[in-house]
Design an enzyme around this catalytic site. Structure first.
Site, PDB file in Angstrom:
ATOM      1  N   HIS A 128      -1.303  -6.115   1.853  1.00 34.50           N
ATOM      2  CA  HIS A 128      -2.546  -6.883   1.812  1.00 34.50           C
ATOM      3  C   HIS A 128      -2.262  -8.243   1.172  1.00 34.50           C
ATOM      4  O   HIS A 128      -1.724  -8.323   0.060  1.00 34.50           O
ATOM      5  CB  HIS A 128      -3.607  -6.149   0.984  1.00 34.50           C
ATOM      6  CG  HIS A 128      -4.570  -5.359   1.811  1.00 34.50           C
ATOM      7  ND1 HIS A 128      -4.769  -4.003   1.632  1.00 34.50           N
ATOM      8  CD2 HIS A 128      -5.417  -5.727   2.819  1.00 34.50           C
ATOM      9  CE1 HIS A 128      -5.688  -3.589   2.499  1.00 34.50           C
ATOM     10  NE2 HIS A 128      -6.098  -4.607   3.228  1.00 34.50           N
ATOM     11  N   ARG A 187     -17.792  -0.811   5.275  1.00 37.43           N
ATOM     12  CA  ARG A 187     -18.797  -1.548   4.509  1.00 37.43           C
ATOM     13  C   ARG A 187     -19.531  -2.527   5.418  1.00 37.43           C
ATOM     14  O   ARG A 187     -20.700  -2.812   5.242  1.00 37.43           O
ATOM     15  CB  ARG A 187     -18.043  -2.286   3.381  1.00 37.43           C
ATOM     16  CG  ARG A 187     -18.857  -3.119   2.433  1.00 37.43           C
ATOM     17  CD  ARG A 187     -17.950  -3.822   1.406  1.00 37.43           C
ATOM     18  NE  ARG A 187     -16.900  -4.631   2.017  1.00 37.43           N
ATOM     19  CZ  ARG A 187     -17.074  -5.878   2.462  1.00 37.43           C
ATOM     20  NH1 ARG A 187     -18.233  -6.479   2.364  1.00 37.43           N
ATOM     21  NH2 ARG A 187     -16.059  -6.547   3.008  1.00 37.43           N
ATOM     22  N   CYS A 238      -7.956  -1.748   7.875  1.00 40.58           N
ATOM     23  CA  CYS A 238      -6.576  -1.759   7.373  1.00 40.58           C
ATOM     24  C   CYS A 238      -6.113  -0.350   6.991  1.00 40.58           C
ATOM     25  O   CYS A 238      -5.001   0.061   7.331  1.00 40.58           O
ATOM     26  CB  CYS A 238      -6.437  -2.719   6.186  1.00 40.58           C
ATOM     27  SG  CYS A 238      -6.630  -4.445   6.680  1.00 40.58           S
ATOM     28  N   GLU A 262       0.829  -1.214   0.000  1.00 42.65           N
ATOM     29  CA  GLU A 262       0.000   0.000   0.000  1.00 42.65           C
ATOM     30  C   GLU A 262       0.863   1.265   0.000  1.00 42.65           C
ATOM     31  O   GLU A 262       1.684   1.470   0.869  1.00 42.65           O
ATOM     32  CB  GLU A 262      -0.952  -0.003   1.200  1.00 42.65           C
ATOM     33  CG  GLU A 262      -1.911  -1.183   1.238  1.00 42.65           C
ATOM     34  CD  GLU A 262      -2.877  -1.250   0.055  1.00 42.65           C
ATOM     35  OE1 GLU A 262      -2.987  -0.245  -0.686  1.00 42.65           O
ATOM     36  OE2 GLU A 262      -3.487  -2.320  -0.141  1.00 42.65           O
TER      37      GLU A 262
HETATM   38  N1  PCA Z   1      -8.568  -6.915   6.305  1.00 40.85           N
HETATM   39  C1  PCA Z   1      -9.490  -5.824   6.560  1.00 40.85           C
HETATM   40  C2  PCA Z   1      -9.407  -5.586   8.030  1.00 40.85           C
HETATM   41  C3  PCA Z   1      -8.715  -6.774   8.606  1.00 40.85           C
HETATM   42  C4  PCA Z   1      -8.139  -7.490   7.448  1.00 40.85           C
HETATM   43  O1  PCA Z   1      -7.389  -8.474   7.504  1.00 40.85           O
HETATM   44  C5  PCA Z   1      -9.226  -4.599   5.682  1.00 40.85           C
HETATM   45  O2  PCA Z   1      -8.720  -4.755   4.551  1.00 40.85           O
HETATM   46  O3  PCA Z   1      -9.552  -3.475   6.089  1.00 40.85           O
END
Ligand code: PCA
Length: 200
Positions: A179, A106, A159, A96
């Site tokens: 991610h 959401r 996140c 990111e």
């Molecule tokens: N993914 C979520 C929150 C926790 C996770 O593992 C996100 O992308 O916000």
């Protein structure tokens, strides 16, 4: 071959010796029983590294995730931070680039909170850039065969919240968010992240 002066070599050795990485993952959420980002931490803990590696699982909670992060930062005093989470709808490991000063959940978090269209830090900048060299991270992951991309959106959920909060409060400690995508076998992505932490 690049040749380094004695002082540069001494500096590099000092940096390697002090290298302390904090890597976080998240608990399961949205009805899932597993979250690959906390599985990653278990997987990493079977290896021995030549630097300090600390792993912490964060709750998927707007309220408690940041408390646990603050605690971990204080306890481990890391030199580098990798926050990780799960993104079901992606096909590659995504690094990111930016955290945005907005949450618009959401689905409710694990505490049942669902903030809509809110600033994370009312007087904070609209966006904050990750403070690690993302192109290098991309190379480190792809050179071990891990499909990887740089992403310009960490979403509007927990996140992105933790990434923005981190970049706002810990500007001096280089960090970013990774991610992990959905996959039948996460090992390829775990290897990519292992390569990143080893070469940082
Ligand atoms: N993914 C979520 C929150 C926790 C996770 O593992 C996100 O992308 O916000």
């Amino acid at each position: 071959m690049v040749s380094l002066s004695k002082t540069e070599v001494a500096e590099k050795i000092k940096t390697w010796m002090n290298k302390t990485i904090l890597i976080t993952g998240f608990e399961p959420f949205d009805g899932d029983t597993l979250n690959p980002s906390s599985e990653l931490l278990l997987w990493l803990n079977q290896f021995q590294f030549e630097f300090n590696l600390y792993t912490e699982v964060l709750p998927v909670s707007f309220h408690s995730s940041i408390l646990k992060l603050d605690e971990a930062m204080k306890k481990h005093q890391p030199t580098h931070v990798l926050l990780t989470g799960y993104a079901k709808n992606r096909g590659e490991l995504t690094i990111e680039r930016i955290g945005i000063n907005c949450i618009d959940a959401r689905i409710p978090d694990n505490d049942g909170h669902r903030p809509k269209n809110q600033k994370i830090i009312p007087r904070g900048e609209d966006g904050l850039f990750s403070t690690l060299p993302l192109d290098n991270l991309l190379t480190f992951a792809t050179e071990v065969g891990c499909p990887t991309k740089i992403s310009s959106s960490a979403g509007e959920y927990v996140c992105n919240y933790i990434l923005y909060y981190y970049l706002y409060h810990y500007r001096k400690v280089p960090g970013t968010f990774l991610h992990i995508p959905a996959s039948r076998s996460h090992e390829t992505f775990f290897q990519g992240i292992k390569s990143i932490i080893e070469k940082l």
